[in-house]
Design an enzyme around this catalytic site. Sequence first.
Site, PDB file in Angstrom:
ATOM      1  N   THR A   1       0.866  -1.185   0.000  1.00 36.72           N
ATOM      2  CA  THR A   1       0.000   0.000   0.000  1.00 36.72           C
ATOM      3  C   THR A   1       0.898   1.228   0.000  1.00 36.72           C
ATOM      4  OG1 THR A   1       0.020   0.207   2.389  1.00 36.72           O
ATOM      5  CG2 THR A   1      -1.681  -1.197   1.449  1.00 36.72           C
TER       6      THR A   1
ATOM      7  N   LYS B   1     -14.791  14.043  14.633  1.00 35.77           N
ATOM      8  CA  LYS B   1     -15.682  13.468  15.638  1.00 35.77           C
ATOM      9  C   LYS B   1     -16.157  14.578  16.563  1.00 35.77           C
ATOM     10  CE  LYS B   1     -13.121   9.288  14.964  1.00 35.77           C
ATOM     11  NZ  LYS B   1     -11.919   9.697  14.244  1.00 35.77           N
TER      12      LYS B   1
ATOM     13  N   GLU C   1      -5.569  -4.099  -0.543  1.00 30.56           N
ATOM     14  CA  GLU C   1      -5.922  -5.251   0.295  1.00 30.56           C
ATOM     15  C   GLU C   1      -7.089  -6.061  -0.264  1.00 30.56           C
ATOM     16  OE1 GLU C   1      -5.309  -2.208   1.153  1.00 30.56           O
ATOM     17  OE2 GLU C   1      -4.394  -2.002   3.122  1.00 30.56           O
TER      18      GLU C   1
ATOM     19  N   TRP D   1     -20.362  12.156  13.624  1.00 35.26           N
ATOM     20  CA  TRP D   1     -19.296  12.273  12.637  1.00 35.26           C
ATOM     21  C   TRP D   1     -19.609  13.332  11.598  1.00 35.26           C
ATOM     22  CZ3 TRP D   1     -17.960   6.493  11.174  1.00 35.26           C
ATOM     23  CH2 TRP D   1     -17.203   5.942  12.206  1.00 35.26           C
TER      24      TRP D   1
HETATM   25  P1  ADP Z   1      -3.143   2.910  -0.934  1.00 36.62           P
HETATM   26  O1  ADP Z   1      -1.984   2.144  -1.392  1.00 36.62           O
HETATM   27  O2  ADP Z   1      -2.994   4.389  -0.841  1.00 36.62           O
HETATM   28  O3  ADP Z   1      -3.917   2.292   0.193  1.00 36.62           O
HETATM   29  P2  ADP Z   1      -5.197   2.033  -2.552  1.00 36.62           P
HETATM   30  O4  ADP Z   1      -5.261   2.095  -4.020  1.00 36.62           O
HETATM   31  O5  ADP Z   1      -5.207   0.721  -1.898  1.00 36.62           O
HETATM   32  O6  ADP Z   1      -3.970   2.826  -2.208  1.00 36.62           O
HETATM   33  O7  ADP Z   1      -6.297   2.993  -1.947  1.00 36.62           O
HETATM   34  C1  ADP Z   1      -7.474   2.495  -1.446  1.00 36.62           C
HETATM   35  C2  ADP Z   1      -8.350   3.621  -0.971  1.00 36.62           C
HETATM   36  O8  ADP Z   1      -8.663   4.500  -2.050  1.00 36.62           O
HETATM   37  C3  ADP Z   1      -9.694   3.131  -0.488  1.00 36.62           C
HETATM   38  O9  ADP Z   1      -9.637   2.656   0.839  1.00 36.62           O
HETATM   39  C4  ADP Z   1     -10.543   4.384  -0.633  1.00 36.62           C
HETATM   40  O10 ADP Z   1     -10.377   5.256   0.462  1.00 36.62           O
HETATM   41  C5  ADP Z   1      -9.969   5.039  -1.861  1.00 36.62           C
HETATM   42  N1  ADP Z   1     -10.834   4.704  -3.004  1.00 36.62           N
HETATM   43  C6  ADP Z   1     -10.684   3.733  -3.914  1.00 36.62           C
HETATM   44  N2  ADP Z   1     -11.690   3.729  -4.810  1.00 36.62           N
HETATM   45  C7  ADP Z   1     -12.527   4.732  -4.460  1.00 36.62           C
HETATM   46  C8  ADP Z   1     -13.765   5.245  -4.972  1.00 36.62           C
HETATM   47  N3  ADP Z   1     -14.361   4.743  -6.050  1.00 36.62           N
HETATM   48  N4  ADP Z   1     -14.320   6.285  -4.324  1.00 36.62           N
HETATM   49  C9  ADP Z   1     -13.753   6.821  -3.231  1.00 36.62           C
HETATM   50  N5  ADP Z   1     -12.585   6.397  -2.699  1.00 36.62           N
HETATM   51  C10 ADP Z   1     -11.976   5.361  -3.301  1.00 36.62           C
END
Ligand code: ADP
Length: 544
Positions: free
Chosen positions: A187, A441, A330, A446
């Site tokens: 990640t 918060k 993940e 929220w």
């Molecule tokens: P990182 O390596 O930064 O975790 P990821 O590609 O795994 O990169 O990022 C995942 C995150 O990206 C998700 O948990 C979410 O917050 C955001 N994300 C992915 N797709 C969407 C979407 N369609 N709309 C909003 N947020 C998104």
Amino acid sequence: MQGLMQDYPLTISHIFNRAERLFPNKEIVTSLPTGRQRITYGEWAQRTRRLGGVLDQLGISADGRVATFSWNTARHLELYFAAPCTGRVLHTLNLRLFPEQVTYIVNHAEDEVIFVDKTVAGLLWPLLGSFNTVRHLVVIDDGGPFDTSVGVPDGIELHDYEELLEQAPPVEFNVADENQAASMCYTSGTTGNPKGVVYSHRSTVLHTMSAMFADGFGARESDRILPVVPMFHANAWGLAHAAVAVGADLIMPGPDLSPKSLAALIESEKATVAAGVPTIWMGVLPELAGRDTSNLRSIPCGGSAVPKALSEAWREQVGLPIYQAWGMTETSPVATVGEIRSHLKDLPEEELADIRAMQGLPLFGVELRVLSQETGEQVPWDGESRGELQAAGPWIAKSYYNDDRSPESFTDDGWLKTGDVATVNADGYIRLVDRTKDVVKSGGEWISSVELENEIMAHPKVAEAAVIGVSHPKWQERPLACVVVKPGEELTKDEVLEFLDGRVAKWWMPDDVVFIDEVPKTSVGKFSKKDLRERFGDHKLPTA
Ligand code: ADP
């Protein structure tokens, strides 16, 4: 009583063998600085088998990590299959990580070899001395200008990809254990070091199948698929594997991701499916004006929220609204897609646009639940109640690789805590409202920082805005808006608050507004709230 069906392993070699036998004449086109390179699946399969021989000749261990630092190309697709089909573990390095993050993940994964595209070799070379386990560096000549004669540190051998391939024998692919590791991806990590996710053959095959569901991306043999979403992060959303599995042609964009180049590829290569993040499709749309896009049938988009205005602009100009997907490293990554359910299809366009702005329905195979932060129970499906989104399924991670931070991210019953805050509506559509660590918060309720930011960014004089929670003696936290004003414009706190009046609930109103030069970003360009919290965490709110 047990079932009496064959215990047939779900392995990536099955995907490979199928393409080799059934689709040898289908093609992979790669756009390179030197021009477009075309190769059939038949030729690709032969080269991939020889690449397996190269890994043997280099002495890569039985489950050695094979790293790639590479764009979306046919060569990268050779590595995507040769490494796992010979039992090794493909480790895609994200070209956009900060240098110290690349060093961390190469050493943490214990990569033995790195295959690097010449166009990005300049980013990797200064780091070579910091790698502890890398013994071989293989340069893929994609037409980049880098001069490899500068040499490499002692202990690392430098090779040329084509030279290695020429003299290597083809090998048989037969992985028997579907639960064996196939690939890994870290990640990008907004806090701390990146965390490693390890995909198995089985999880990859099942995730690949989900990309073929009619209500998923619906990949099929007649498609010409353009994955703009990188193979170096989040597995190109499964499309690289799915294209091979169904025998679709692949259009690989290579290093040039400029809107002009992508628009030209869509038109001249007759792309039917083109997948990318919102910023890509924002740039490409104007470039498509006047071009023939009649072959396009689907524009999957995700990675961050897809603005309604963007999806609508595509619908108006190209005739196809954007198709939203949500997921994370993940979750392999695709976990939801925004298909419109049949009973909603006749709604007015304005309402359909609101549905498309949601993240969508969980794919078959993925279970999602949204748990209230206060009660720990699932929230009602009312489209309003918020909670933490958690995921389970055969292509969802169960822990991180060698990382003592795993327990924080998984529940006692084995679900992944996504770190996203979401609602579910009566039809089962998930809508993301924020990251759990970013919600404000306030008095046990929220406030969504993302929704507040979107409203502030609708102000014509605002370039960017980020909202963070700042501690408050009575309410625990209250929102602070950090605003970047467009060049040449002037804006006051009162103007921002007046603009928000009526657009957001009274109790969501930021307690203060600060003006900053730019919103700090992570290596992959997401807002870094962590940096803002460090800078403004002690900010004295006027009403506190
Ligand atoms: P990182 O390596 O930064 O975790 P990821 O590609 O795994 O990169 O990022 C995942 C995150 O990206 C998700 O948990 C979410 O917050 C955001 N994300 C992915 N797709 C969407 C979407 N369609 N709309 C909003 N947020 C998104």
